[in-house]
Motif scaffolding. Structure first.
Motif, short mmCIF file in Angstrom:
data_model
loop_
_atom_site.label_atom_id
_atom_site.label_comp_id
_atom_site.label_asym_id
_atom_site.label_seq_id
_atom_site.Cartn_x
_atom_site.Cartn_y
_atom_site.Cartn_z
N ARG B 121 4.37 21.02 -6.87
CA ARG B 121 3.59 21.51 -8.00
C ARG B 121 4.29 22.64 -8.75
N THR B 223 0.38 15.89 -8.41
CA THR B 223 1.11 16.22 -7.20
C THR B 223 1.24 15.00 -6.29
N THR C 301 3.59 28.11 -11.26
CA THR C 301 3.20 26.71 -11.11
C THR C 301 2.97 26.11 -12.49
#
Lengths: 259, 337, 304
Positions: B121, B223, C301
């Motif tokens: 991720r 993911t 992220t």
């Protein structure tokens, strides 16, 4: 029975309040519009509903489940579909491939099926193909089926997003400015389409729009936002005659008011 | 909406060669490839093995980089897992090679899942460095642990194939059999890649590549999708590694270093990232060109040892490709309407 | 191995930790600055550390016999910083700038290619064997808490600190520094306001590269030898340092560098030096997975 209940939804970035303790309901089986001047918080609201923004506080109950904290992919899995204000089709993929994306949550074949080409895999692929073609035909872009999305005329791309969203076979459809940049005729076509969606799929449709004429023709309920707060909520005649609403529009950005 | 369509669209997609001729061309290449051990000397058969080996590795990495769009700079770690699995299980536990090969692929897949689950991720830049770090961890661990043979690695891996014999005056030995095995693996990998692109999983990778957020809005768990690509890529790397082990009969940690990962990446990029035919050509070029340059040097007596410049040239190639021809050197066959 | 740490050992290791930490910090600063301004992790940055060392070596090799060795080192130091600074600028101009609008993957791969180019270019020019620096730092030392600390060691730590302070001043007091920070926040707004974004980006690369070269030169004279691959591992570790402190954050880079220096130096006492690099990588991976913002920085992220 409301399909979506929004309770005291609040979105704040530092000192800037984008959505302020907003509460409202989206009834089943309805066409509802969310309107308001630019910056009123409409797209922020959509982003929170679809999981792209996390609210500072508040709840969103979708079919009995509080969806706060869930990822967009999970919320889509629960049956929520949306289009984007600034057109997010997959540009280098064909129309067909784009629409097949909608089928992702309805199907489950994975790597093993793909590699071994099992009968279940083949059946599912056929089903995906069929549903996708149905959606493409439904919105009327069949001639473009094998064309890359980036090469479509603007209007067709907007319809492509809708077809893709319909392929999710959603329980509710959110359209973010679906008529932006449309001519008058194109807007009439869109109104037709929304009516057909209601007839064929029997799902609620929620739109963000600026064109009052379109909103008036298509909505059964209107939610008016201003500065992140609910200004009015009700039927078109109730809302559009509400003095607060009129002041918000005529007293501020006149360009937003398109008749 | 039909009213919006103004003209009938010409939807022919013309390719470089008509369909039948393409298939014939592929079959032709395949036959030549299969017959290679019969007409080439050991040196070039060795090169041939490496080229096909790189095809497999390239296709595996292609699933990760080309399909799922993840920059993996530590792919050699998976091929190390496969190679060491086969090496250790065959020398220490005298297992059957074919079982070790399956285990090698499986173990590589598991390692891929373990490494990928928490890291995929991350944004592409960070992922690149993390995968590089992972590759280095595997290499250094292989060098430090005794069960992997330390810095000298594992040697004495026995061939599972029939003893060398002369067939019509040509020597068929371990190298020949390994070549056929890697060729078979290459064909399997090609078919697998093709099937993947035409599947729901393959499409989900395309959607993620095109627009991650829109893909998320379509209900795609990014993911999990990326993890599938990473794991499958890892598996093919592991399988290739097992074959590598019995071909070389000895493996050492330095075969799995960062440069190795870069070479595989170059193979994928050179031919055209994402396209099977591109990767095949890229892999072959990456192996063949240094050989040809070496021959060139022998012929022209320029006294330049091209081998030491190999990576320099690769580096320049990567830069130029990305700036001037990111789609790879193989011309785009498809022409849109 | 048992960890039996006496005071003198501790002080000795602390000095080592500060030195290596300073090197990590100086390189990490370049990573953070470039990342802050164009959101790119310059994979080739570590190799500029190596390049600086080689320039320094080359200058010193030409200068042998010129008076006091310290002066020679200083000249080599400055030249290394300047030349490497210009190289960094050139790299940005030639290889990265054309790709700022391209997909992310392209620029990352180009950076990898650039790293290979630098490493192997130096190898092609100088050969693969390690080079011994022709001058070494003086070994005059003083005693402290039972151990000897050389003035050179103190000198390196002080010089590194001076460079970091100079950078801080540059970023907070000069107009270029302010522009750098502004561009990191909103590039479009800056160009609309009339800031010459391209020039500031060039300057950022110059400064970052020069700092890396400074670290390279100090490393070379302190440890005595250089190889063409020395930037590879140092670069990765400096990246780890930048992440520890929070990528994009200048103070974070310094904090991260020193932290990593300490962790690594004292950590290897426990686990052995053959695991030194693995240790750093594990810290990196764990950090990115568990606390990606580092001590002071921003999200890494995917944007959601």
């Amino acid at each position: 029975m409301a399909i979506i209940e929004v309770r005291k939804l609040h979105l704040q970035f530092g000192g800037l309040v984008a959505v302020n303790e907003l509460s409202f309901e989206i009834p089943e089986n309805i066409v509802m519009s969310v309107i308001g001047p630019n910056g009123a918080g409409k797209t922020s609201l959509f982003n929170m509903l679809s999981g792209f923004y996390q609210p500072t506080r508040g709840e969103i109950i979708f079919n009995g489940t509080n969806i706060i904290g869930r990822k967009p992919s999970q919320i889509t899995g629960l049956g929520m579909a949306r289009t984007f204000q600034n057109l997010r089709v997959f540009p280098n993929l064909t129309v067909l491939e784009n629409v097949m994306a909608g089928m992702h949550t309805r199907t489950k074949q994975g790597i093993i099926g793909a590699l071994l080409q099992t009968p279940a895999q083949k059946k599912e692929e056929e089903w995906i193909h069929n549903v996708a073609m149905d959606c493409i035909r439904f919105v009327g872009i069949e001639p473009y089926t094998h064309r890359r999305a980036k090469n479509l005329p603007y209007g067709a791309q907007r319809y492509l997003e809708i077809a893709r969203a319909l392929a999710i076979q959603p329980k509710i459809l959110f359209l973010d400015e679906p008529a932006a940049g449309f001519t008058f005729n194109e807007k009439q076509d869109l109104i037709d389409l929304i009516h057909r969606i209601r007839e064929t799929y029997s799902i609620p449709v929620v739109l963000i729009e600026h064109d009052m004429g379109l909103i008036n023709q298509v909505s059964e309920k209107i939610l008016v936002l201003n500065y992140g707060q609910k200004l009015a909520e009700g039927t078109p005649s109730e809302v559009l005659n509400n003095p607060l609403v009129i002041e918000a529009y005529l007293g501020k950005e006149e360009e937003d008011l398109v008749i | 909406m039909e009213k919006v369509v103004e003209k009938t669209l010409n939807q022919s997609t013309s390719r470089g060669l008509p369909g039948i001729n393409r298939k014939l061309l592929y079959v032709g290449f395949l036959i030549i490839a299969m017959l290679l051990p019969f007409f080439s000397g050991p040196y070039w058969l060795d090169v041939g093995f490496l080229a096909v080996f790189y095809v497999v590795l390239g296709l595996g990495l292609n699933i990760v980089v080309g399909y799922a769009g993840l920059l993996d700079l530590g792919y050699s770690a998976f091929f190390a897992v496969g190679a060491y699995t086969t090496g250790i299980l065959m020398t220490q536990f005298h297992m059957n090679f074919w079982i070790t090969m399956l285990l090698g692929g499986l173990l590589a897949l598991i390692v891929g899942v373990i490494v990928g689950a928490p890291t995929l991720r991350l944004r592409s830049d960070y992922l690149a460095i993390v995968t590089l770090g992972f590759g280095e961890i595997v290499r250094i661990s292989a060098k430090n642990f005794s069960f992997t043979g330390g810095a000298s690695g594992i040697y004495g891996i026995l061939s599972p194939f029939p003893k060398p014999q002369m067939v019509n005056g040509i020597m068929i030995n371990n190298l020949s059999y390994c070549y056929w095995l890697i060729l078979l693996l290459a064909i399997i990998t090609m078919i697998a890649s093709k099937r993947l692109t035409q599947s729901r999983m393959g499409r989900s990778w395309a959607y993620i590549r095109e627009d991650e957020d829109a893909a998320e809005a379509m209900g795609i768990n990014r993911t999990r999708s990326k993890l599938a690509a990473y794991a499958i890529g890892a598996m093919f790397g592991g399988l290739a590694g097992s074959v590598f082990a019995i071909k070389m009969t000895a493996i050492a940690p330095e075969s799995f270093n960062f440069m190795q990962s870069v070479m595989i990446l170059l193979a994928v990029i050179l031919g055209g990232v994402g396209r099977i035919s591109g990767v095949v050509i890229g892999a072959v070029l990456v192996i063949i060109i240094p050989e040809l340059l070496r021959d060139l040097d022998k012929v022209m007596h320029m006294g330049i040892n091209f081998d030491q410049y190999r990576f320099l040239i690769f580096g320049i190639a990567l830069i130029f490709l990305m700036i001037f021809r990111p789609q790879g050197i193989v011309p785009d066959k498809e022409v849109e309407e | 191995m048992g960890l039996h740490l006496t005071t003198d050992m501790f002080v000795q290791q602390l000095v080592n930790a500060l030195i290596i930490g300073s090197f990590y910090a100086l390189i990490a600063l370049g990573y953070s600055m470039v990342y802050g301004i164009i959101k790119l992790l310059n994979f080739a940055h570590g190799d500029l550390f190596m390049f600086g060392a080689f320039i320094g070596y080359t200058v010193l090799a030409k200068l042998t016999g010129t008076g006091s060795s310290l002066l020679g080192i200083l000249i080599a130091f400055l030249i290394a910083m300047l030349v490497t600074g210009f190289l960094g600028m050139g790299i940005e101009r030639m290889a990265y700038r054309p790709l700022l609008k391209a997909p992310r993957l392209s620029i990352l791969i180009t950076a990898v290619g650039m790293s290979l180019f630098l490493e192997n270019g130096v190898m092609a020019a100088y050969g693969a064997k390690p080079y011994i620096m022709p001058v070494t730092l003086p070994t005059a030392a003083f005693s402290f808490l039972g151990t000897k600390i050389t003035y050179s060691q103190i000198g390196i730590i002080v010089l590194s600190a001076l460079l970091m302070v100079a950078l801080q001043l540059f970023i907070h007091k000069t107009i270029y520094g302010k522009a750098m920070r502004a561009i990191a926040i909103d590039q479009t707004a800056c160009s609309l306001v009339g800031i010459n974004v391209k020039k500031v980006i060039s300057l950022t690369f110059f400064v970052g590269s020069a700092l890396a070269a400074a670290a390279g030169m100090m490393n070379a004279t302190y440890y005595g030898n250089i190889t063409f691959m020395m930037g590879f591992i140092f670069g990765l570790k400096a990246f780890t340092a930048a992440v520890i402190g929070g990528i994009g954050n200048i103070q974070g880079a310094v904090l991260g560098g020193l932290t990593l220096g300490v962790l690594e130096t004292f950590g290897t006492l426990v686990i052995g030096s053959e695991w030194k690099d693995v240790f750093a990588f594990l810290i990196l991976i764990l950090l990115l997975v568990l606390k990606p913002t580092g001590i002071l920085g921003e999200k890494v992220t995917e944007r959601m």
